[in-house]
Scaffold this active site. Structure first.
Site, PDB file in Angstrom:
ATOM      1  N   GLY A  59       0.805  -1.309  -0.106  1.00 28.31           N
ATOM      2  CA  GLY A  59       0.157   0.073  -0.088  1.00 28.31           C
ATOM      3  C   GLY A  59       0.797   1.216  -0.028  1.00 28.31           C
ATOM      4  O   GLY A  59       2.074   1.015   0.382  1.00 28.31           O
TER       5      GLY A  59
ATOM      6  N   GLN B  30       3.200   9.857   0.963  1.00 31.12           N
ATOM      7  CA  GLN B  30       4.717   9.322   1.242  1.00 31.12           C
ATOM      8  C   GLN B  30       5.407   9.608   0.047  1.00 31.12           C
ATOM      9  O   GLN B  30       6.614   9.324   0.320  1.00 31.12           O
ATOM     10  CB  GLN B  30       4.369   7.716   1.292  1.00 31.12           C
ATOM     11  CG  GLN B  30       3.824   7.474   2.689  1.00 31.12           C
ATOM     12  CD  GLN B  30       3.617   5.987   2.667  1.00 31.12           C
ATOM     13  OE1 GLN B  30       2.573   5.329   2.022  1.00 31.12           O
ATOM     14  NE2 GLN B  30       4.544   5.166   3.089  1.00 31.12           N
TER      15      GLN B  30
ATOM     16  N   CYS C 214       5.792   0.033   7.150  1.00 29.67           N
ATOM     17  CA  CYS C 214       5.624   1.097   6.393  1.00 29.67           C
ATOM     18  C   CYS C 214       6.636   1.378   5.507  1.00 29.67           C
ATOM     19  O   CYS C 214       7.757   1.433   6.081  1.00 29.67           O
ATOM     20  CB  CYS C 214       5.014   2.141   7.202  1.00 29.67           C
ATOM     21  SG  CYS C 214       4.610   3.789   6.126  1.00 29.67           S
ATOM     22  N   LEU C 215       6.404   1.462   4.278  1.00 31.41           N
ATOM     23  CA  LEU C 215       7.678   1.863   3.487  1.00 31.41           C
ATOM     24  C   LEU C 215       8.399   3.224   3.660  1.00 31.41           C
ATOM     25  O   LEU C 215       9.420   3.409   3.599  1.00 31.41           O
ATOM     26  CB  LEU C 215       7.198   2.296   1.969  1.00 31.41           C
ATOM     27  CG  LEU C 215       6.657   1.026   1.135  1.00 31.41           C
ATOM     28  CD1 LEU C 215       6.121   1.173   0.031  1.00 31.41           C
ATOM     29  CD2 LEU C 215       7.721  -0.185   1.168  1.00 31.41           C
TER      30      LEU C 215
ATOM     31  N   HIS D  44      -4.404   2.328   7.524  1.00 31.16           N
ATOM     32  CA  HIS D  44      -3.345   2.605   7.686  1.00 31.16           C
ATOM     33  C   HIS D  44      -2.822   3.839   6.573  1.00 31.16           C
ATOM     34  O   HIS D  44      -2.274   4.703   6.928  1.00 31.16           O
ATOM     35  CB  HIS D  44      -2.047   1.562   7.389  1.00 31.16           C
ATOM     36  CG  HIS D  44      -0.599   1.904   7.291  1.00 31.16           C
ATOM     37  ND1 HIS D  44       0.267   1.292   8.317  1.00 31.16           N
ATOM     38  CD2 HIS D  44      -0.063   2.611   6.583  1.00 31.16           C
ATOM     39  CE1 HIS D  44       1.429   1.739   8.251  1.00 31.16           C
ATOM     40  NE2 HIS D  44       1.490   2.412   6.646  1.00 31.16           N
ATOM     41  N   GLU D  45      -3.334   3.426   5.482  1.00 29.71           N
ATOM     42  CA  GLU D  45      -3.137   4.491   4.415  1.00 29.71           C
ATOM     43  C   GLU D  45      -3.801   5.866   4.440  1.00 29.71           C
ATOM     44  O   GLU D  45      -3.583   6.935   4.356  1.00 29.71           O
ATOM     45  CB  GLU D  45      -3.329   3.897   2.983  1.00 29.71           C
ATOM     46  CG  GLU D  45      -2.579   2.505   2.636  1.00 29.71           C
ATOM     47  CD  GLU D  45      -1.007   2.822   2.820  1.00 29.71           C
ATOM     48  OE1 GLU D  45      -0.619   3.805   2.614  1.00 29.71           O
ATOM     49  OE2 GLU D  45      -0.498   1.733   2.870  1.00 29.71           O
TER      50      GLU D  45
ATOM     51  N   HIS E 179      -2.054   8.304   6.641  1.00 35.43           N
ATOM     52  CA  HIS E 179      -1.000   9.004   5.964  1.00 35.43           C
ATOM     53  C   HIS E 179      -1.732  10.292   5.292  1.00 35.43           C
ATOM     54  O   HIS E 179      -1.093  11.300   5.517  1.00 35.43           O
ATOM     55  CB  HIS E 179      -0.276   8.047   4.859  1.00 35.43           C
ATOM     56  CG  HIS E 179       0.558   7.398   5.316  1.00 35.43           C
ATOM     57  ND1 HIS E 179       1.818   7.595   5.966  1.00 35.43           N
ATOM     58  CD2 HIS E 179       0.853   5.870   4.977  1.00 35.43           C
ATOM     59  CE1 HIS E 179       2.494   6.402   6.059  1.00 35.43           C
ATOM     60  NE2 HIS E 179       2.023   5.314   5.729  1.00 35.43           N
TER      61      HIS E 179
END
Ligand code: NI
Length: 167
Positions: free
Chosen positions: A46, A51, A91-92, A133-134, A137
């Site tokens: 995701g 990000q 997370c990236l 989660h996204e 962000h």
């Protein structure tokens, strides 16, 4: 194919609140394509526009192993939630860190797809975790913000050390 640089925690730009998309046009479709390429290359399941330092409300998710089930959420909104489930998240933007976070177990999310069509989706399991989660962000929130102050300090120290080793 364009790979976009991914902001790394604790970059203050990760704390920007994203603005709604006003038109699903060529520009947004290019962003979606670049975000998908970036997510697959990372690899991750995701990615939120935040990000990649684009502060419009766009999310891409693909939970398939074959990377052929891209789900796009534009202006996503959680309209219902129930239950509580705890899942280990990564997370990236926080490489190499995995921590348990409690979230709603089931959600109903309303969004626009990549063609600008409105849809409503009920999700549970990993998809529910990922969508929440996204969306965080887009609200300028990173999953480590849910952790204790002590854990956050340990994570910051570990990330600093990782960076030194790479350099
Ligand atoms: Ni993330």
């Amino acid at each position: 194919m364009a790979l976009l640089p991914i902001l790394q925690y604790p970059d203050p730009k990760l704390y920007t609140v994203a603005a709604p998309v006003t038109a699903v046009d060529e520009d947004i479709r290019r962003l979606i394509k670049d975000m998908a390429d970036t997510m697959y290359a990372a690899p991750g399941v995701g990615l939120a526009a935040t990000q990649v330092n684009d502060h419009r409300r766009v999310i891409v998710i693909d939970l398939s192993e074959s990377h052929d089930h891209l789900q796009v959420f534009i202006n996503p909104e959680i309209v219902a939630r129930s239950g509580v489930a705890t899942c280990e998240e990564g997370c990236l933007s926080v490489p190499g860190i995995f921590e348990k976070v409690a979230r709603a177990e089931r959600i109903t999310v309303r969004a626009l797809d990549g063609r600008g069509e409105s849809f409503t989706l009920e999700a549970e399991g990993l998809l529910a975790v990922c969508v929440q989660h996204e969306i965080d962000h887009l609200e300028g929130k990173v999953f480590v913000d849910y952790l204790s102050r002590l854990k956050q300090q340990r994570i910051l120290a570990r990330l600093k050390k990782q960076k030194r080793q790479i350099l």
